[in-house]
Write an enzyme that holds these catalytic residues in place. Structure first.
Site, PDB file in Angstrom:
ATOM      1  CG  HIS A  99      -1.948  -1.075   1.214  1.00  0.00           C
ATOM      2  ND1 HIS A  99      -2.785  -1.322   0.143  1.00  0.00           N
ATOM      3  CD2 HIS A  99      -2.262  -2.004   2.158  1.00  0.00           C
ATOM      4  CE1 HIS A  99      -3.565  -2.360   0.428  1.00  0.00           C
ATOM      5  NE2 HIS A  99      -3.262  -2.789   1.638  1.00  0.00           N
ATOM      6  CG  ASP A 117      -2.785  -8.450   0.596  1.00  0.00           C
ATOM      7  OD1 ASP A 117      -1.946  -8.748   1.461  1.00  0.00           O
ATOM      8  OD2 ASP A 117      -3.824  -7.800   0.840  1.00  0.00           O
ATOM      9  CG  HIS A 173      -6.603  -5.277   1.693  1.00  0.00           C
ATOM     10  ND1 HIS A 173      -6.010  -5.982   2.714  1.00  0.00           N
ATOM     11  CD2 HIS A 173      -7.820  -4.900   2.140  1.00  0.00           C
ATOM     12  CE1 HIS A 173      -6.823  -6.016   3.751  1.00  0.00           C
ATOM     13  NE2 HIS A 173      -7.930  -5.375   3.427  1.00  0.00           N
ATOM     14  CG  ASP A 213      -4.481 -10.197   3.509  1.00  0.00           C
ATOM     15  OD1 ASP A 213      -4.166 -10.764   2.450  1.00  0.00           O
ATOM     16  OD2 ASP A 213      -4.258  -8.990   3.713  1.00  0.00           O
TER      17      ASP A 213
END
Length: 343
Positions: free
Chosen positions: A158, A193, A195, A282
């Protein structure tokens, strides 16, 4: 395969972050690294400690302004009377092409996208050693290892060239890709991931030498919200070199694998000489962040598909939070990957 890790990466220990306006314990804790390292060693990986690469690797993808901010912001913040123990921004610009503030409060808002990346006195060194792990994993691959696993914690995908966010400070996957680019003309980053890897996308959005591919929970109602949509294809020279595959919340193994196959088809069309796998565990069905529903055996299937590209591979740890199966999920991925990787 080797696992690259330095104990200094555990010094960053954020206490809280805001979720829907409420203060909650931050899930990006040092115990993640302990569990993942134990799983890697149980899977037969050999642990190595990275050397200190200084700023040579991170400066390839991050601005000097941002690196200076990260290194010194906590000490500056503590000079403010009544300031919080950790640096947390409370004001953000509505655009970022205006003047650069002198105030550390303004700079925190400029360089930190959200409240999920608090900075303590230990954060800079922990994040830098996390990037060193990714750098050294890439170096191992350049020196002939078929694959290497960077246990990069804190995570990185990120983080933009000059913005922290979502538990991330330095973009470890981007650092690894830049290292690989020193010898390879084309490198692909494949992000699995839960996200979207918005920082990685932003870092390479106008480049045609690094293909960025991300499979993630649809951001229309999921972090990072503003990025990760299918129509984001790159800009300028990078148009067509960014490929997002948002999937519905709760997507499980059998629906996920054909989407991964689409992603890998795009990677093959790019014909890279090496890949970076941004490994987020995740996506697991029992992960506390609850975005997708990949099973523990499903991670082996993901690993197998990635390995069958038959390319030199740097695996960089991204998300994956504390649950009983965290280590099992990594072992499953590594077993699937190593059993199928043929070069």
């Amino acid at each position: 395969m080797k696992v690259v890790f330095n104990e200094a990466q555990k010094r960053h220990y954020p206490k809280n972050f805001l979720v829907s306006g409420a203060q909650k314990p931050n899930p990006e804790v040092p115990e993640r690294a302990d569990r993942l390292l134990a799983a890697a060693l149980d899977s037969g990986l050999e642990q190595v400690t990275p050397p200190d690469y200084g700023l040579s690797a991170v400066s390839a993808v991050h601005t000097p302004e941002y690196l200076d901010f990260l290194e010194h912001v906590h000490a500056r913040w503590q000079r403010i009377e009544g300031a919080s123990e950790e640096v947390v921004p409370n004001v953000h610009p509505n655009y970022r092409d205006g003047r650069y503030p002198h105030s550390v409060v303004g700079q925190a808002g400029y360089h930190m996208a959200d409240t999920a990346c608090p900075i303590s006195g230990e954060t800079w060194q922990a994040a830098l050693w996390s990037a060193h792990a990714a750098t050294h994993a890439a170096w191992l691959v350049l020196e002939g290892d078929p694959a290497a696993y960077a246990l990069s914690r804190p995570p990185g995908h990120h983080a933009y060239a000059d913005i922290a966010g979502g538990f991330c400070f330095l973009n470890n996957s981007g650092v690894a890709a830049a290292k690989l680019r020193r010898r390879h003309a084309r490198v692909a980053i494949i992000d699995v991931d839960v996200h979207h890897g918005n920082g990685t996308q932003g870092m390479f959005y106008r480049r045609d030498d690094v293909l960025t591919v991300s499979i993630h929970a649809d951001p229309v109602r999921f972090y990072p919200f503003f990025w990760g949509h299918a129509d984001e294809r790159g800009e300028g020279p990078g148009l067509g070199y960014n490929f997002n595959l948002p999937v519905p919340r709760g997507t499980a193994d059998d629906d996920y694998m054909p989407i991964l196959d689409r992603a890998l088809q795009r990677v093959q069309a790019f014909a890279p000489q090496a890949i970076v796998v941004a490994l987020g565990l995740d996506a697991y069905e029992g992960d506390p962040l609850q975005g997708l529903s990949i099973s523990t055996p499903g991670f082996a299937r993901i690993g197998e598909r990635l390995a069958k590209l038959g390319l030199p591979s740097v695996i960089v740890q991204e998300g994956g939070y504390l649950c009983d199966e965290l280590g099992l999920n990594l072992s499953s991925f590594l077993d699937g990957f190593t059993n199928a990787h043929k070069i």
